[in-house]
Motif scaffolding. Structure first.
Motif, PDB file in Angstrom:
ATOM      1  N   VAL A   1       1.753  19.388  -0.101  1.00 56.00           N
ATOM      2  CA  VAL A   1       2.635  18.310   0.353  1.00 56.00           C
ATOM      3  C   VAL A   1       1.876  17.231   1.105  1.00 56.00           C
ATOM      4  O   VAL A   1       2.389  16.115   1.284  1.00 56.00           O
ATOM      5  CB  VAL A   1       3.774  18.861   1.241  1.00 56.00           C
ATOM      6  N   HIS A   2       0.657  17.543   1.549  1.00 58.81           N
ATOM      7  CA  HIS A   2      -0.125  16.583   2.320  1.00 58.81           C
ATOM      8  C   HIS A   2      -1.189  15.876   1.457  1.00 58.81           C
ATOM      9  O   HIS A   2      -1.886  14.990   1.958  1.00 58.81           O
ATOM     10  CB  HIS A   2      -0.801  17.280   3.497  1.00 58.81           C
ATOM     11  N   ARG A   3      -1.293  16.262   0.195  1.00 57.79           N
ATOM     12  CA  ARG A   3      -2.237  15.607  -0.712  1.00 57.79           C
ATOM     13  C   ARG A   3      -1.519  15.353  -2.038  1.00 57.79           C
ATOM     14  O   ARG A   3      -1.715  16.051  -3.025  1.00 57.79           O
ATOM     15  CB  ARG A   3      -3.479  16.468  -0.920  1.00 57.79           C
ATOM     16  N   LEU A   4      -0.689  14.339  -2.022  1.00 50.68           N
ATOM     17  CA  LEU A   4       0.142  14.034  -3.185  1.00 50.68           C
ATOM     18  C   LEU A   4      -0.681  13.334  -4.266  1.00 50.68           C
ATOM     19  O   LEU A   4      -1.630  12.592  -3.960  1.00 50.68           O
ATOM     20  CB  LEU A   4       1.307  13.128  -2.769  1.00 50.68           C
ATOM     21  N   PRO A   5      -0.329  13.540  -5.529  1.00 53.52           N
ATOM     22  CA  PRO A   5      -0.997  12.783  -6.598  1.00 53.52           C
ATOM     23  C   PRO A   5      -0.696  11.303  -6.466  1.00 53.52           C
ATOM     24  O   PRO A   5       0.371  10.919  -5.974  1.00 53.52           O
ATOM     25  CB  PRO A   5      -0.389  13.378  -7.876  1.00 53.52           C
ATOM     26  N   ARG A   6      -1.607  10.482  -6.880  1.00 51.42           N
ATOM     27  CA  ARG A   6      -1.427   9.040  -6.774  1.00 51.42           C
ATOM     28  C   ARG A   6      -0.343   8.578  -7.748  1.00 51.42           C
ATOM     29  O   ARG A   6      -0.189   9.125  -8.844  1.00 51.42           O
ATOM     30  CB  ARG A   6      -2.735   8.310  -7.054  1.00 51.42           C
ATOM     31  N   ALA A   7       0.414   7.574  -7.309  1.00 49.22           N
ATOM     32  CA  ALA A   7       1.576   7.129  -8.085  1.00 49.22           C
ATOM     33  C   ALA A   7       1.613   5.616  -8.265  1.00 49.22           C
ATOM     34  O   ALA A   7       2.678   5.035  -8.442  1.00 49.22           O
ATOM     35  CB  ALA A   7       2.856   7.608  -7.402  1.00 49.22           C
ATOM     36  N   GLU A   8       0.454   4.979  -8.226  1.00 50.51           N
ATOM     37  CA  GLU A   8       0.415   3.533  -8.461  1.00 50.51           C
ATOM     38  C   GLU A   8       1.011   3.210  -9.833  1.00 50.51           C
ATOM     39  O   GLU A   8       0.809   3.949 -10.805  1.00 50.51           O
ATOM     40  CB  GLU A   8      -1.011   3.003  -8.388  1.00 50.51           C
ATOM     41  N   GLY A   9       1.741   2.133  -9.902  1.00 51.73           N
ATOM     42  CA  GLY A   9       2.338   1.703 -11.159  1.00 51.73           C
ATOM     43  C   GLY A   9       3.679   2.351 -11.453  1.00 51.73           C
ATOM     44  O   GLY A   9       4.323   2.014 -12.453  1.00 51.73           O
ATOM     45  N   ARG A  10       4.124   3.276 -10.589  1.00 55.32           N
ATOM     46  CA  ARG A  10       5.405   3.942 -10.796  1.00 55.32           C
ATOM     47  C   ARG A  10       6.450   3.357  -9.857  1.00 55.32           C
ATOM     48  O   ARG A  10       6.161   3.022  -8.703  1.00 55.32           O
ATOM     49  CB  ARG A  10       5.273   5.446 -10.575  1.00 55.32           C
TER      50      ARG A  10
END
Length: 326
Positions: free
Chosen positions: A12-21
């Motif tokens: 929960v403290h290292r979320l996948p990147r979500a740029e463009g979403r």
């Protein structure tokens, strides 16, 4: 797409990147919805706060911006108690695609009298269920245009011991506020499960995922001025409860995972790991009474009649549509 059994452990403290979403969070200006928005913005997503109150939304945007460098957060007016207004709200998004919507907003009344919306619907049932039912209809084109999009619905433990009365969905007889709230959340959860069933039957790549936040208390929730400030007294009173429950920041984790984790499947439920009350989110089977297809079908038909809309998801024509249906 990895399966849940083979995917890396969710952090929960290292979320996948979500740029463009892009993600719409209903009720994202306060409570659990605020922390869902903050965490998604921290992962790089563009977040839209759906809220009736522009001033509260602006305060939330300022708070998120002060904690997340370069946060992309905006606001769209959204009144779930007025289904007729939701088409205009979706148009105001100005988007041609949407990666996810988090159906988070809700109202809970704790005492009589029974209240109705301008359309004559019981307020909690209208806001918590009918509004999200109608919003899903209006968002369908944007979600369909986005392969793998998600519809995330926030449920409640209050619904676990309740049952719907299909002949009195709006609590016109023997109105009890807490029961009416629990039934409105149950209706919302039944809709989420039935929606995923219909999405699969239509060959859609959009998924409907249930989450519930566990035991979320203000006393265990960190301050986020100017949205809300926790007093020292609240913090001290909440310390013993922290052994069993959690704050709203942690309560947002299930919804955030449902949006971002590629291994999550539709028709499932995410809940806190420790007895469904606190901790990191995990997948669990939906509760038995949420699989009642007869009640779900009656609820869907009644919701369609009350709102005048019918959420449908048709895969786009051409190769993408063919692949989705295969």
């Amino acid at each position: 797409m990895p399966s849940e059994s083979t995917a890396p452990r969710w952090d929960v403290h290292r979320l996948p990147r979500a740029e463009g979403r892009s993600v719409l969070v209903t009720g994202g200006n306060a409570g659990i919805g605020y922390f869902v928005a903050e965490q998604l913005a921290g992962a790089g997503a563009t977040v839209v706060l759906g809220s009736r109150d522009a001033a509260k939304a602006e305060a939330a945007i300022a708070s998120i911006g002060s904690r997340v460098h370069g946060a992309r957060v905006t606001h769209v007016p959204l009144d779930l108690a007025d289904p007729a207004s939701l088409g205009a709200s979706v148009d105001a998004l100005g988007l041609d695609r949407l990666d996810a919507v988090v159906h988070n907003a809700g109202v809970a009344l704790d005492r009589p009298p029974r209240r109705e919306t301008g359309a004559g619907h019981e307020l909690m049932f209208a806001t918590n269920h009918l509004g999200h039912f109608a919003l899903t209809h209006h968002l369908a084109p944007l979600l369909t245009a986005t392969p793998g999009s998600r519809i995330v619905t926030t449920g409640s433990f209050a619904a676990k011991s309740e049952r719907l009365d299909p002949d009195d969905l709006q609590s016109t007889r023997d109105y009890r506020p807490k029961r009416a709230y629990a039934r409105s959340k149950l209706a919302q959860m039944l809709f989420a499960v039935e929606l995923d069933r219909r999405l699969r039957a239509a060959g859609s790549t959009t998924s409907s995922v249930l989450v519930h936040p566990g035991g979320a208390l203000d006393a265990l929730t960190p301050s986020r001025p100017p949205v809300r400030v926790r007093t020292t007294g609240e913090r001290l009173r909440g310390l013993p409860l922290g052994l069993l429950l959690q704050g709203k920041e942690a309560a947002a984790w299930s919804a955030v995972r449902a949006v971002l984790d590629p291994s999550v499947r539709g028709g499932r439920m995410l809940s806190p790991r420790a007895f469904g009350l606190r901790g990191t989110p995990r997948t669990e089977p939906v509760w038995d009474h949420l699989t009642d297809t007869t009640t779900a079908a009656r609820l869907w038909a009644a919701s369609r009649d009350l709102t005048g809309v019918d959420p449908t998801f048709t895969p786009p024509a051409g190769p993408a549509g063919a692949a989705a249906g295969g």
